[in-house]
Write a protein that holds these residues in place. Structure first.
Motif, PDB file in Angstrom:
ATOM      1  N   UNK A   1      55.964 -43.893 -32.524  1.00 52.49           N
ATOM      2  CA  UNK A   1      54.896 -44.489 -31.714  1.00 52.49           C
ATOM      3  C   UNK A   1      53.766 -43.479 -31.657  1.00 52.49           C
ATOM      4  N   UNK A   2      52.626 -43.830 -32.256  1.00 51.53           N
ATOM      5  CA  UNK A   2      51.450 -42.974 -32.151  1.00 51.53           C
ATOM      6  C   UNK A   2      50.691 -43.396 -30.898  1.00 51.53           C
ATOM      7  N   UNK A   3      50.660 -42.510 -29.921  1.00 53.73           N
ATOM      8  CA  UNK A   3      49.979 -42.841 -28.678  1.00 53.73           C
ATOM      9  C   UNK A   3      49.906 -41.621 -27.797  1.00 53.73           C
ATOM     10  N   UNK A   4      49.266 -41.786 -26.643  1.00 50.82           N
ATOM     11  CA  UNK A   4      49.182 -40.692 -25.667  1.00 50.82           C
ATOM     12  C   UNK A   4      49.394 -41.253 -24.271  1.00 50.82           C
TER      13      UNK A   4
ATOM     14  N   UNK B   1      38.252 -34.807 -13.286  1.00 51.71           N
ATOM     15  CA  UNK B   1      37.913 -34.360 -14.642  1.00 51.71           C
ATOM     16  C   UNK B   1      38.972 -33.434 -15.253  1.00 51.71           C
ATOM     17  N   UNK B   2      39.640 -32.628 -14.430  1.00 56.66           N
ATOM     18  CA  UNK B   2      40.678 -31.743 -14.979  1.00 56.66           C
ATOM     19  C   UNK B   2      41.790 -32.552 -15.618  1.00 56.66           C
ATOM     20  N   UNK B   3      42.251 -33.560 -14.884  1.00 54.95           N
ATOM     21  CA  UNK B   3      43.368 -34.389 -15.366  1.00 54.95           C
ATOM     22  C   UNK B   3      42.974 -35.181 -16.616  1.00 54.95           C
ATOM     23  N   UNK B   4      41.781 -35.754 -16.572  1.00 54.15           N
ATOM     24  CA  UNK B   4      41.362 -36.604 -17.693  1.00 54.15           C
ATOM     25  C   UNK B   4      41.106 -35.742 -18.945  1.00 54.15           C
ATOM     26  N   UNK B   5      40.488 -34.576 -18.738  1.00 48.56           N
ATOM     27  CA  UNK B   5      40.232 -33.694 -19.884  1.00 48.56           C
ATOM     28  C   UNK B   5      41.557 -33.260 -20.513  1.00 48.56           C
ATOM     29  N   UNK B   6      42.536 -32.971 -19.673  1.00 50.75           N
ATOM     30  CA  UNK B   6      43.853 -32.581 -20.192  1.00 50.75           C
ATOM     31  C   UNK B   6      44.462 -33.745 -20.987  1.00 50.75           C
TER      32      UNK B   6
ATOM     33  N   UNK C   1      42.908 -36.113 -22.566  1.00 49.20           N
ATOM     34  CA  UNK C   1      42.186 -36.374 -23.817  1.00 49.20           C
ATOM     35  C   UNK C   1      42.326 -35.243 -24.821  1.00 49.20           C
ATOM     36  N   UNK C   2      42.684 -34.017 -24.337  1.00 53.23           N
ATOM     37  CA  UNK C   2      42.682 -32.911 -25.300  1.00 53.23           C
ATOM     38  C   UNK C   2      43.716 -31.841 -25.040  1.00 53.23           C
ATOM     39  N   UNK C   3      44.630 -32.094 -24.100  1.00 54.19           N
ATOM     40  CA  UNK C   3      45.640 -31.084 -23.766  1.00 54.19           C
ATOM     41  C   UNK C   3      46.426 -30.649 -24.983  1.00 54.19           C
ATOM     42  N   UNK C   4      46.563 -31.550 -25.950  1.00 57.10           N
ATOM     43  CA  UNK C   4      47.333 -31.239 -27.155  1.00 57.10           C
ATOM     44  C   UNK C   4      46.701 -30.120 -27.978  1.00 57.10           C
ATOM     45  N   UNK C   5      45.444 -29.760 -27.647  1.00 57.16           N
ATOM     46  CA  UNK C   5      44.806 -28.645 -28.367  1.00 57.16           C
ATOM     47  C   UNK C   5      45.415 -27.313 -27.947  1.00 57.16           C
ATOM     48  N   UNK C   6      46.132 -27.308 -26.809  1.00 54.94           N
ATOM     49  CA  UNK C   6      46.828 -26.101 -26.380  1.00 54.94           C
ATOM     50  C   UNK C   6      45.936 -25.101 -25.686  1.00 54.94           C
ATOM     51  N   UNK C   7      46.543 -23.979 -25.288  1.00 50.81           N
ATOM     52  CA  UNK C   7      45.804 -22.995 -24.473  1.00 50.81           C
ATOM     53  C   UNK C   7      44.710 -22.270 -25.249  1.00 50.81           C
ATOM     54  N   UNK C   8      44.795 -22.302 -26.583  1.00 46.54           N
ATOM     55  CA  UNK C   8      43.813 -21.531 -27.355  1.00 46.54           C
ATOM     56  C   UNK C   8      42.786 -22.436 -28.048  1.00 46.54           C
ATOM     57  N   UNK C   9      42.497 -23.574 -27.407  1.00 45.77           N
ATOM     58  CA  UNK C   9      41.541 -24.513 -28.023  1.00 45.77           C
ATOM     59  C   UNK C   9      40.207 -23.813 -28.297  1.00 45.77           C
ATOM     60  N   UNK C  10      39.653 -24.051 -29.463  1.00 44.23           N
ATOM     61  CA  UNK C  10      38.368 -23.424 -29.808  1.00 44.23           C
ATOM     62  C   UNK C  10      37.240 -24.120 -29.052  1.00 44.23           C
ATOM     63  N   UNK C  11      36.097 -23.487 -28.997  1.00 46.65           N
ATOM     64  CA  UNK C  11      34.940 -24.100 -28.331  1.00 46.65           C
ATOM     65  C   UNK C  11      34.561 -25.404 -29.031  1.00 46.65           C
TER      66      UNK C  11
END
Ligand code: GSH
Length: 373
Positions: free
Chosen positions: A7-10, A122-127, A129-139
Motif C-alpha cells: 500500500x503506497x500511502x501516508x 503546522x508542526x504536525x502537518x509539516x511532519x 508531509x515530510x517527516x520521512x525526510x528524517x532528521x537530516x533533511x536538506x534545505x
C-alpha cells in the motif's frame, strides 16, 4: 501466508485511511510504503500518470489506484474476510450513499481544519508531509515540503472554503459530530457489529484529517468521543467494542442512522444537484477520452449551491459523478420491492432525489483516470 501487497500511502492522507482500514479489517496481508520509494517513482508513478495516493501493488505487479477501485479489485480476488458490501439490498444501497458522502462530502471541514490553523498545527502537518525526510533533511528538501503543502492549502477556495463560508463549515461539522456521536455511542459501526463500504468511505475525512490533525482532533475527542473511538476501532483487526458492554448486536437498522441521511439530504444533496447541473451544461466528450484536459487538476467547472446559511461556490470534479453513478446504478438495478423499501426509508428524510440524480454524460475510469464513458 500469501506475499503481502504494497500500500503506497501516508498517515496524513485522507484516502489512504480508507484503504488501510479496509486491509486491516479484512485481514489482508500488506506492507505500507511511503510514496517516495524508488519502486514507486520508477515503476508505479509512470503507470498511474499523476501523483496521487493511495495506490496498491499486488505481488504479481498489478497496480490499482482509486480507493473504490482498490476495494472492488480486492473483493474480486476473494481476499476479504467479510465483504464490505452488505447482502441486504437496502443496507447495500445506504452503504454506497455513505461511501459517496464520506469520500466527497466532507472535504470542506477536512481541509479547513487542516490548513486554517497554522499556529496550532503546522508542526504536525509539516511532519506528516515530510517527516520521512528524517532528521537530516536538506534545505532543498524542506523547501520542497513547504511547496507541496502550499499546493494542497491552495485548494481551499476551489473547495468553497472562504472567510464567508467558514462559520457555516464549522457549524455544519459540529452538527455532524452530534449526529455521529449519538450513533457511535450506541452502535460500534455504521450498520451494527461490523464495518461496510460506508464505514470505509466515512474514514476518509473523519480519520486522517478530522481525528488526527491537532485542532479537529481536540474538538472530536471532546465533543464526539464515541466518533473518535470509531476511528480507532476502524484501525484494528478485531471488532474492538469491549468498551460498549451494553451493545447487543442486532439485525435491525440502527435508528440513529436516519439523522445522518437527513443531514446528507440537507447539506450534501444540494451540492450533488449542482454538480449534475454543471455537468449537464457541458458538451461531454468522446468515449474513452479523459474527462478533463488535465487529470492532475481534474475540474470540470464551477457552480454554487446553498449549504445551510451559506452560499458556496466550488469546483465540480468528475470523480464525484463517478461515485454518484454507483448509487444511482445500484438503485436502478434493484428489484421493485427493494426499491420500495429504499424509498420508504429515505422519503421522510428528503433524500430520494439522490437515487435518480443522473447526469446527461457518464464518467468511467480507464488507466487510473476519469474518462467519458
Ligand atoms: N478518488 C481518489 C482520491 C485520492 C486523493 O485525492 N488522494 C490525495 C491524497 S489523500 C492525493 O493524492 N491528492 C493529490 C492530487 O489529487 O493531486 C481515491 O479514492 O483514491
Amino acid at each position: 501466508m500469501t506475499a503481502p501487497l504494497t500500500l503506497y500511502g501516508v498517515k496524513i492522507s485522507m484516502f489512504t485511511g480508507k484503504v488501510r482500514s479496509y486491509l486491516i479489517k479484512q485481514g489482508i496481508h500488506f506492507t505500507e510504503v511511503a510514496p517516495v520509494s524508488e519502486q514507486f517513482t520508477n515503476v508505479v508513478l509512470p503507470q498511474i500518470g499523476r501523483r496521487i495516493i493511495p495506490v496498491i501493488e499486488m505481488p504479481d505487479g498489478t497496480i490499482v489506484q482509486d480507493t473504490t477501485d482498490i476495494i472492488d479489485y480486492l473483493e474480486g480476488q476473494s481476499l476479504s474476510a467479510e465483504s464490505a458490501y452488505p447482502t441486504d439490498p437496502l443496507r447495500h444501497l445506504l452503504a454506497l450513499i455513505l461511501e459517496l458522502f464520506g469520500d466527497e462530502g466532507l472535504l470542506r471541514p477536512a481541509m479547513h481544519y487542516r490548513w486554517n490553523f497554522p499556529q496550532d498545527t503546522s508542526g504536525f502537518i509539516t511532519h506528516g508531509f515530510g517527516g520521512w525526510q528524517g532528521p537530516d533533511a536538506t534545505d532543498e528538501a524542506k523547501a520542497q515540503i513547504k511547496k507541496t503543502m502550499k499546493t494542497f492549502s491552495g485548494f481551499l477556495p476551489a473547495l468553497g472554503v472562504t472567510p464567508e463560508t467558514i462559520p457555516e463549515v464549522e457549524r455544519s461539522f459540529d452538527a455532524l459530530m452530534d449526529i455521529l456521536e449519538a450513533h457511535f455511542i450506541r452502535t460500534p459501526y455504521l450498520f451494527g457489529a461490523a464495518p461496510t463500504i460506508g464505514d470505509y468511505g466515512m474514514m476518509c475525512s473523519l480519520y486522517a484529517h478530522l481525528a488526527r490533525d491537532p485542532v479537529p482532533s481536540g474538538l472530536m475527542k471532546n465533543l464526539a468521543p464515541s466518533l473518535f473511538r470509531w476511528t480507532e476501532r476502524m484501525n484494528v483487526p478485531h471488532a474492538d467494542y469491549s468498551d460498549m458492554p451494553y451493545y447487543a448486536p442486532s439485525h435491525d437498522l440502527p435508528e440513529t442512522l436516519s439523522p445522518l441521511f437527513k443531514y446528507i439530504a440537507d447539506y450534501f444533496l444540494p451540492e450533488m444537484q449542482m454538480n449534475v447541473d454543471v455537468m449537464n451544461a457541458l458538451p461531454g466528450g468522446t468515449s474513452g477520452d479523459p474527462a478533463t484536459m488535465n487529470p492532475k487538476m481534474a475540474v470540470l467547472g464551477f457552480g454554487s449551491f446553498q449549504h445551510g446559511e451559506a452560499t458556496i461556490q466550488c469546483a465540480v470534479r468528475p470523480i464525484r459523478l463517478y461515485m454518484l453513478q454507483r448509487v444511482t446504478d445500484y438503485f436502478a438495478g434493484m428489484k421493485k420491492d427493494d426499491q420500495k423499501a429504499v424509498l420508504y426509508y429515505l422519503e421522510p428524510l428528503g433524500l430520494t432525489p439522490l437515487l435518480t440524480l443522473t447526469a446527461k454524460h457518464r464518467v468511467a475510469r480507464k488507466n487510473h483516470i476519469e474518462v467519458w464513458e
